[in-house]
Every structure is written in C-alpha cells, then in structure tokens.
Design a protein around this motif. Structure first.
Motif, short mmCIF file in Angstrom:
data_model
loop_
_atom_site.label_atom_id
_atom_site.label_comp_id
_atom_site.label_asym_id
_atom_site.label_seq_id
_atom_site.Cartn_x
_atom_site.Cartn_y
_atom_site.Cartn_z
N ALA A 57 0.82 -1.20 0.00
CA ALA A 57 0.00 0.00 0.00
C ALA A 57 0.86 1.26 0.00
CB ALA A 57 -0.93 -0.01 1.21
N GLN A 58 1.98 1.23 0.75
CA GLN A 58 2.87 2.38 0.79
C GLN A 58 3.53 2.59 -0.57
OE1 GLN A 58 3.14 4.54 3.20
NE2 GLN A 58 4.58 5.78 2.03
N ALA A 59 3.89 1.50 -1.24
CA ALA A 59 4.48 1.62 -2.59
C ALA A 59 3.50 2.27 -3.55
CB ALA A 59 4.89 0.24 -3.09
N GLN A 60 2.22 1.95 -3.38
CA GLN A 60 1.20 2.55 -4.24
C GLN A 60 1.12 4.05 -4.02
OE1 GLN A 60 -3.13 1.10 -5.20
NE2 GLN A 60 -3.21 2.27 -3.30
N VAL A 61 1.22 4.47 -2.73
CA VAL A 61 1.17 5.89 -2.41
C VAL A 61 2.34 6.64 -3.06
CG1 VAL A 61 1.38 7.56 -0.53
CG2 VAL A 61 -0.10 5.56 -0.27
N GLN A 62 3.51 5.99 -3.08
CA GLN A 62 4.70 6.63 -3.63
C GLN A 62 4.76 6.60 -5.15
OE1 GLN A 62 7.75 4.39 -1.62
NE2 GLN A 62 7.55 5.53 0.30
N ALA A 63 3.96 5.73 -5.78
CA ALA A 63 3.99 5.59 -7.23
C ALA A 63 3.31 6.78 -7.90
CB ALA A 63 3.31 4.30 -7.65
N ALA A 64 3.63 6.99 -9.17
CA ALA A 64 3.00 8.06 -9.94
C ALA A 64 1.52 7.74 -10.11
CB ALA A 64 3.67 8.18 -11.30
N PRO A 65 0.67 8.77 -10.05
CA PRO A 65 -0.77 8.52 -10.22
C PRO A 65 -1.08 7.97 -11.61
CG PRO A 65 -0.29 10.87 -10.28
CD PRO A 65 0.97 10.20 -9.85
N ALA A 66 -2.13 7.18 -11.70
CA ALA A 66 -2.53 6.62 -12.99
C ALA A 66 -2.95 7.72 -13.94
CB ALA A 66 -3.67 5.63 -12.78
N SER A 162 -7.69 -9.07 -12.30
CA SER A 162 -6.84 -7.90 -12.08
C SER A 162 -5.39 -8.30 -11.84
CB SER A 162 -7.37 -7.10 -10.88
OG SER A 162 -7.18 -7.82 -9.68
N THR A 163 -4.53 -7.29 -11.71
CA THR A 163 -3.10 -7.52 -11.53
C THR A 163 -2.61 -6.79 -10.28
OG1 THR A 163 -2.78 -7.69 -13.93
CG2 THR A 163 -0.82 -7.27 -12.59
N GLY A 164 -2.01 -7.53 -9.33
CA GLY A 164 -1.39 -6.91 -8.16
C GLY A 164 -2.25 -7.00 -6.91
N ALA A 165 -1.57 -6.85 -5.75
CA ALA A 165 -2.21 -6.71 -4.43
C ALA A 165 -3.23 -7.79 -4.15
CB ALA A 165 -2.85 -5.33 -4.29
N THR A 172 -8.65 -4.00 -0.18
CA THR A 172 -10.11 -3.79 -0.09
C THR A 172 -10.72 -4.32 1.21
OG1 THR A 172 -10.44 -5.83 -1.37
CG2 THR A 172 -10.50 -3.74 -2.58
N HIS A 173 -9.93 -4.59 2.23
CA HIS A 173 -10.52 -5.06 3.48
C HIS A 173 -11.38 -3.96 4.10
CE1 HIS A 173 -8.41 -8.90 4.06
NE2 HIS A 173 -7.44 -8.32 3.39
N VAL A 174 -12.66 -4.28 4.32
CA VAL A 174 -13.56 -3.30 4.93
C VAL A 174 -14.22 -3.93 6.16
CG1 VAL A 174 -14.06 -1.75 3.01
CG2 VAL A 174 -15.23 -3.95 3.13
#
Length: 403
Positions: A57-66, A162-165, A172-174
């Motif tokens: 999740a942290q890597a996603q935050v640091q990645a460039a936005p889609a 889908s791909t990833g995570a 998506t844990h809620v």
C-alpha cells in the motif's frame, strides 16, 4: 454475538486483517483462552503477512498517479443473476472507467426447501453468485465496496481478472461501517472469478458461504470464432455453481443458526471432509428451474457463463451443445467447437455459446450426475418455437412388442 473483527487492528496494524479475521473468529467461537492460544500459534494462511500488505500500500502511495486521460466514465448498474448488466458487445469509443457499486450482505438463505437446509450466506449485493461485471479489454473497473454497520464480519474482494495486491484483496478489506474504492485495469480478455478472501480459514469459509462471482472482459472488437469471424449473442445466462458444506446435528438434521458466523466452528469441521452437502446453481436447489427457469426461443443465441470459485465442474446442456466454448475462460484463445461437456476448473469461470434449434426443456447440469441429481446442480432452459423433424422425430411411440 461478537463481531468477527479485532478492534485493535483499526488503530495499530489495521492491515493485519488477514490473521485478525480468523483470530477474532476463534475468540468469538471458543472464548478468550483459545484466542490467546491462537495468537501464540498463528493460523496458517495462503496470504502474505500484514507488513507486506502495508508495504504494498505504501508503494502505491509513492507511485505516480494513474494517467486517466482519454477515459470516459460509465456507471454500470448491477443486476441479479442469472441476468447480465446492460453492455456493448463491441466497444464504441475509447477506453472507459466502469463504475461499479457493491454492498456486502450477510443474509439467511434457504438452500433446499424440501429438507429445510439453510445458510447464513455471505454475499455481494445479496446474491449467490455475486453480480456479473462486464467491461472491455483496456477499460478500468472502479469498484466502491461497502460493508454495512450491522455486518458481523469484515469482507474484501479478490479479482482474478486484475493484476497486483492479491487481486485487490490486499487493498479492499472493509470492516463493518466502512467502504473502499478500488480501481484496476482489465488487461486480459475473458471470464474470471472474483471472491472474498479475508485470510486464513476465513477464505474458504466466505467462499463456501456464497461470496463469489464473475467478471467478463470482452475483446474491444467483440467475441470471435475459431476462424476470426464475429460472434454475437442475444442474451447471457450467468450461472454460479456453489458448493455448500452445511453442518448437521447428531440426528443427521441440518443445524439452524441465529446469526451470521455462528456456524463458523461447525462449518470448518464440515468443510474438512471436502464433501459438499449441496452443489447448486445460483444459491439454492431449484433456483433456475420451474418458474425461475431460463427462457429462450428457437434461433436465439445464448452466451452461458459458468463460475465455480472452489471446485471443478463439468457443464453439459442436455439436448444441446457448446457450439463455441472458452473452457479456460480466455477470449484471446480460439474457442473449441461443438463440445458435449466442458470443464470448469475450480477457482475459474468459463463461457460457451449455443444457438437453440429445437423447442422444449433443456437441462443444464453439472455432468457429475450425482451432483446434478442428488446435490442440486441443475438448471433448465425453456425454449419456445417450432419443432424440426429433420433434427429429431419420434418414429414410433412406445408400444408393446411380441416376444
């Protein structure tokens, strides 16, 4: 009843839900001593630990936005199985962001009216299977997943398309009273399973309680036959095959439970037998027969989508065929032709096309006929039209014969 969550996870390591669900479930079922023991001996899980999910999740935050330039947004209204949402068979315009909303629901369902068998089903939108989602290759699916406050369990969703995570399962844990939004790109054309996967023993528990469904990712130029010619269909029959493992009492009667999750310990024991008490289409015995039978007319072409999130299956249309079959689900592969029975691997979905040529009742079954007849894996197509004696004719009706 104690909710199947660990409150401490919300403020400290919230993403430790992959163990937390099972541990909290153990506490609810067997008390604090067992919960403490479970902490000393972690429950085996096929999923990574919380620290890996948090790192992801942290890597996603640091990645460039889609880059969403060039996409248009389209809201897709979910409909009850066996029906399909409104969609284009051939994509028009550029890629789209398909907006989908689903709510988890824990509801008491009758599995078999004749025996009184019932289950506290864990569902997406209240259906078994969950609603069919349809998009095209290159589109994005943007799901809002909501878990109502009165739920007793946490939920998530793993998209095999889908791909990833963990297929989105890691993001998506809620918990009850929470919602999340996940966007993923459809890079592979075909039909795919999705299912809930909270972690540990809760994964098979949720899947065998109905929490699974299918996504269809169409090629942008539509379906093709094995020679590359366009294929079109008039309707979709979306069939979810569900294996249930319903606990019985010492007299052999199906147990009844007052709330979702109350059957947890009993269900785990029943599931370990690997022998389902029921194998049904769309949630219950007879759900697609009688008044609820699928309808068609002679000359109509039906795309049959079959999802089985947990066990192998062998669909067969009695009186018909699979004219074109994507057994493993991939639309980028040429379909097999003129198949009598096809194979759906556990944890996947497949598709078949058939154009009805005769009127009458067609039984669509799992051709493990024990499961079809004794466990409930049967659906009916009722087809209207004119009979063609060129295809079949009763030359002599039943009569006595001389010995």
């Amino acid at each position: 009843m104690t909710k199947f969550i660990n409150p401490g996870l919300k403020s400290t390591s919230r993403r430790n839900v992959l163990r937390g669900s099972v541990l909290a479930g153990a506490a609810a079922m067997t008390g604090a001593a067992s919960f403490a023991a479970a902490r000393r001996t972690p429950t085996p899980s096929i999923a990574p630990s919380a620290r890996f999910i948090e790192a992801e999740a942290q890597a996603q935050v640091q990645a460039a936005p889609a880059d969403l330039s060039g996409y248009t947004r389209v809201k897709q209204e979910m409909v009850a199985p066996p029906f399909a949402p409104v969609h284009e068979q051939v994509a028009t315009g550029g890629p789209k962001i398909i907006e989908v909303y689903m709510e988890t629901q824990e509801r008491l369902m009758v599995v078999d009216e004749d025996t009184g068998a019932s289950i506290w089903a864990l569902t997406y939108d209240g259906y078994v299977p969950g609603p069919l989602i349809i998009c095209h290759e290159g589109d994005m699916v943007e799901l809002t997943l909501r878990n109502p406050e009165d739920s007793l369990m946490e939920h998530n969703i793993d998209f095999h398309a889908s791909t990833g995570a963990l297929g989105g399962g890691g993001l998506t844990h809620v918990f009850p009273g929470e919602e999340t939004v996940l966007r993923w790109k459809a890079t592979k054309a075909g039909v795919f399973t999705y299912h809930c996967a909270p972690g540990g023993a809760m994964i098979p528990y949720h899947v065998t309680h109905g929490m699974n469904g299918a996504v269809m990712v169409l090629p942008r130029d539509g379906l093709k036959d094995n020679e590359g010619n366009p294929l079109r269909y008039d309707s979709i029959a979306y069939i979810g095959e569900q294996d249930y493992y319903l606990p019985k009492d010492e007299d052999g009667e199906f147990r009844q439970y007052e709330e979702a999750g109350e059957d947890y310990a009993d269900s785990l024991e029943a599931m370990r037998t690997l022998t389902p008490t029921h194998s049904v289409f769309n949630g219950a015995v007879g759900a697609l027969t009688g008044e609820a039978a699928l309808k068609a007319k002679v000359g109509e072409t039906v795309l049959m989508i079959h999802n089985q999130a947990n066990r192998d299956s062998r669909p067969h249309l009695i009186g018909g065929h699979g004219n074109f079959v994507w057994e493993a689900g991939s639309f980028n592969d040429a379909p097999a032709t003129n198949i009598e029975s096809w194979f759906i691997r556990g944890g996947s979905a497949g598709a078949a096309i058939y154009t009805f040529e005769q009127p009458g009742v067609y039984a669509y079954v799992n051709h493990n006929l024990i499961e079809a007849v004794l466990l409930g894996a049967t659906a009916h197509f009722v087809v209207d039209g004119e009979w063609d004696n060129e295809l079949m004719e009763q030359v002599v009706p039943p009569r006595s014969f001389a010995t």
